[in-house]
Scaffold this motif. Structure first.
Motif, PDB file in Angstrom:
ATOM      1  N   VAL A  12      -9.023  74.228 -65.294  1.00 44.92           N
ATOM      2  CA  VAL A  12      -9.359  75.305 -64.352  1.00 44.92           C
ATOM      3  C   VAL A  12      -8.564  75.016 -63.086  1.00 44.92           C
ATOM      4  CG1 VAL A  12     -11.201  76.536 -63.144  1.00 44.92           C
ATOM      5  CG2 VAL A  12     -11.654  75.459 -65.368  1.00 44.92           C
ATOM      6  N   SER A  13      -7.454  75.712 -62.965  1.00 46.18           N
ATOM      7  CA  SER A  13      -6.481  75.390 -61.925  1.00 46.18           C
ATOM      8  C   SER A  13      -7.105  75.324 -60.520  1.00 46.18           C
ATOM      9  CB  SER A  13      -5.349  76.407 -61.984  1.00 46.18           C
ATOM     10  OG  SER A  13      -4.481  76.212 -60.924  1.00 46.18           O
ATOM     11  N   SER A  14      -7.906  76.326 -60.174  1.00 48.80           N
ATOM     12  CA  SER A  14      -8.455  76.367 -58.806  1.00 48.80           C
ATOM     13  C   SER A  14      -9.327  75.134 -58.527  1.00 48.80           C
ATOM     14  CB  SER A  14      -9.255  77.645 -58.598  1.00 48.80           C
ATOM     15  OG  SER A  14     -10.278  77.728 -59.565  1.00 48.80           O
ATOM     16  N   GLU A  15     -10.069  74.702 -59.549  1.00 47.70           N
ATOM     17  CA  GLU A  15     -10.955  73.531 -59.379  1.00 47.70           C
ATOM     18  C   GLU A  15     -10.142  72.234 -59.315  1.00 47.70           C
ATOM     19  OE1 GLU A  15     -14.397  73.717 -59.388  1.00 47.70           O
ATOM     20  OE2 GLU A  15     -14.648  75.833 -59.877  1.00 47.70           O
ATOM     21  N   VAL A  16      -9.130  72.165 -60.168  1.00 48.06           N
ATOM     22  CA  VAL A  16      -8.259  70.983 -60.156  1.00 48.06           C
ATOM     23  C   VAL A  16      -7.587  70.875 -58.783  1.00 48.06           C
ATOM     24  CG1 VAL A  16      -6.137  69.981 -61.133  1.00 48.06           C
ATOM     25  CG2 VAL A  16      -7.860  70.955 -62.656  1.00 48.06           C
ATOM     26  N   ASP A  17      -7.134  72.017 -58.278  1.00 49.57           N
ATOM     27  CA  ASP A  17      -6.465  72.040 -56.970  1.00 49.57           C
ATOM     28  C   ASP A  17      -7.399  71.516 -55.884  1.00 49.57           C
ATOM     29  OD1 ASP A  17      -4.431  73.212 -58.311  1.00 49.57           O
ATOM     30  OD2 ASP A  17      -4.527  75.149 -57.309  1.00 49.57           O
ATOM     31  N   GLN A  18      -8.648  71.937 -55.990  1.00 52.00           N
ATOM     32  CA  GLN A  18      -9.616  71.528 -54.962  1.00 52.00           C
ATOM     33  C   GLN A  18      -9.854  70.014 -54.995  1.00 52.00           C
ATOM     34  OE1 GLN A  18     -13.352  73.567 -55.143  1.00 52.00           O
ATOM     35  NE2 GLN A  18     -13.940  72.853 -53.124  1.00 52.00           N
ATOM     36  N   ILE A  19     -10.057  69.492 -56.194  1.00 54.27           N
ATOM     37  CA  ILE A  19     -10.328  68.054 -56.336  1.00 54.27           C
ATOM     38  C   ILE A  19      -9.140  67.220 -55.833  1.00 54.27           C
ATOM     39  CG2 ILE A  19     -10.670  66.209 -58.050  1.00 54.27           C
ATOM     40  CD1 ILE A  19     -12.379  68.270 -59.658  1.00 54.27           C
ATOM     41  N   LEU A  20      -7.939  67.688 -56.145  1.00 52.07           N
ATOM     42  CA  LEU A  20      -6.748  66.897 -55.793  1.00 52.07           C
ATOM     43  C   LEU A  20      -6.182  67.251 -54.409  1.00 52.07           C
ATOM     44  CD1 LEU A  20      -4.899  66.958 -59.242  1.00 52.07           C
ATOM     45  CD2 LEU A  20      -6.275  65.092 -58.296  1.00 52.07           C
ATOM     46  N   GLY A  21      -6.797  68.216 -53.760  1.00 51.60           N
ATOM     47  CA  GLY A  21      -6.319  68.611 -52.428  1.00 51.60           C
ATOM     48  C   GLY A  21      -4.934  69.227 -52.478  1.00 51.60           C
ATOM     49  N   LEU A  22      -4.658  69.970 -53.548  1.00 50.72           N
ATOM     50  CA  LEU A  22      -3.304  70.511 -53.714  1.00 50.72           C
ATOM     51  C   LEU A  22      -3.021  71.700 -52.801  1.00 50.72           C
ATOM     52  CD1 LEU A  22      -2.784  70.200 -57.580  1.00 50.72           C
ATOM     53  CD2 LEU A  22      -1.847  68.785 -55.764  1.00 50.72           C
ATOM     54  N   ARG A  23      -4.046  72.508 -52.591  1.00 43.68           N
ATOM     55  CA  ARG A  23      -3.843  73.710 -51.765  1.00 43.68           C
ATOM     56  C   ARG A  23      -3.372  73.317 -50.363  1.00 43.68           C
ATOM     57  NH1 ARG A  23      -9.084  76.526 -52.739  1.00 43.68           N
ATOM     58  NH2 ARG A  23      -8.807  75.658 -54.804  1.00 43.68           N
ATOM     59  N   GLU A  24      -3.984  72.254 -49.861  1.00 40.87           N
ATOM     60  CA  GLU A  24      -3.668  71.802 -48.494  1.00 40.87           C
ATOM     61  C   GLU A  24      -2.192  71.420 -48.350  1.00 40.87           C
ATOM     62  OE1 GLU A  24      -6.210  71.125 -50.296  1.00 40.87           O
ATOM     63  OE2 GLU A  24      -8.040  70.782 -49.152  1.00 40.87           O
ATOM     64  N   ILE A  25      -1.611  70.962 -49.447  1.00 34.16           N
ATOM     65  CA  ILE A  25      -0.194  70.553 -49.337  1.00 34.16           C
ATOM     66  C   ILE A  25       0.744  71.630 -49.902  1.00 34.16           C
ATOM     67  CG2 ILE A  25      -0.665  68.057 -49.242  1.00 34.16           C
ATOM     68  CD1 ILE A  25       0.256  67.975 -52.261  1.00 34.16           C
ATOM     69  N   GLY A  26       0.178  72.820 -50.210  1.00 37.23           N
ATOM     70  CA  GLY A  26       1.009  73.950 -50.626  1.00 37.23           C
ATOM     71  C   GLY A  26       1.406  73.964 -52.097  1.00 37.23           C
TER      72      GLY A  26
END
Ligand SMILES: Cc1cc2nc3c(=O)[nH]c(=O)nc-3n(C[C@H](O)[C@H](O)[C@H](O)COP(=O)(O)O)c2cc1C
Length: 216
Positions: free
Chosen positions: A167-181
């Protein structure tokens, strides 16, 4: 170009690879093997050489446990030695192209001015893309790295499982990916197959070569 393999040994690497469902969690990929596999990621080709990606390598048990539920509870996430998330840049811009041009100038010891045409060509190509096209383009680059990684792994006797079941959005949240673009696109578990993996003995199912390859 040097050759390292025979056609026969390549065939073995290609056919011994299978999407491993169960890994032996007691086995860890040795450091030197991992360094070579990391190199398969770093050296993966991309359009214009733009490299719009990050590869997040997860080995810590606690983080794997956190990720497993957002990967449809697939056992590979926690059982594999390494769990790699392939993430693409969400907002590729002229700045990224400038960064690439700087890097080319540095590595190849050429003046940036000599790269102006190349830079403008890349600007133009990027500007013509819609947001969706750019997103798809960046994701596609990640799949090239994934393919190269899996073949490299098989050549080194490492099992893998490519995984879109995240689940991309959840994975992004856990790994803090959104914050780094960045945003997760696909993942890959890597390690050693478990002797309990029932899928290891299943015959590989592919259409006949004649149905897939069109020779002209
Ligand atoms: C992009 C991609 C995503 C996949 N996602 C998953 C996944 O989430 N979980 C899984 O167990 N297998 C996954 N697979 C494995 C495929 O089901 C498998 O590669 C296919 O059935 C062919 O089998 P083989 O790779 O063993 O030859 C994925 C494969 C690819 C290429």
């Amino acid at each position: 170009m040097q050759t390292f393999l025979t056609p026969n040994s390549l065939e073995i690497a290609l056919t011994q690879r299978y999407a491993t469902k169960r890994f032996d969690s007691s086995k860890t990929i040795p450091k030197d093997t991992w360094v070579a596999l990391e190199s398969s990621l770093v050296n993966a080709p991309s359009s214009y050489g733009i490299q719009p990606w990050k590869f997040i390598v997860v080995t810590h048990e606690a983080l794997k446990k956190q990720l497993q539920p957002v990967c449809y509870n697939q056992p590979q996430v926690i059982e594999a030695s390494h769990f790699i998330i392939f993430a693409s840049k969400t907002n590729l811009s002229h700045q990224d192209i400038d960064r690439l041009v700087d890097r080319i100038a540095f590595v190849r010891k050429v003046a940036k001015e000599n790269l102006l045409d190349y830079k403008n060509m890349m600007y133009g190509s990027l500007d013509r893309q819609t947001e969706d096209e750019r997103k798809n383009w960046n994701s596609r680059q990640c799949y090239i790295a994934l393919g190269q990684f899996m073949l490299a792994a098989s050549l080194l006797g490492i099992d893998t499982c490519p995984m879109e079941g995240i689940v991309s959005s959840e994975v992004d949240q856990i790994l803090g990916l959104r914050e780094i673009g960045y945003t997760s696109v696909v993942a890959c578990a890597a390690g050693y197959r478990s002797s309990q993996d029932a899928t290891a003995v299943l015959a590989k199912v592919r259409f006949r070569k004649e149905e897939v390859v069109i020779s002209k």
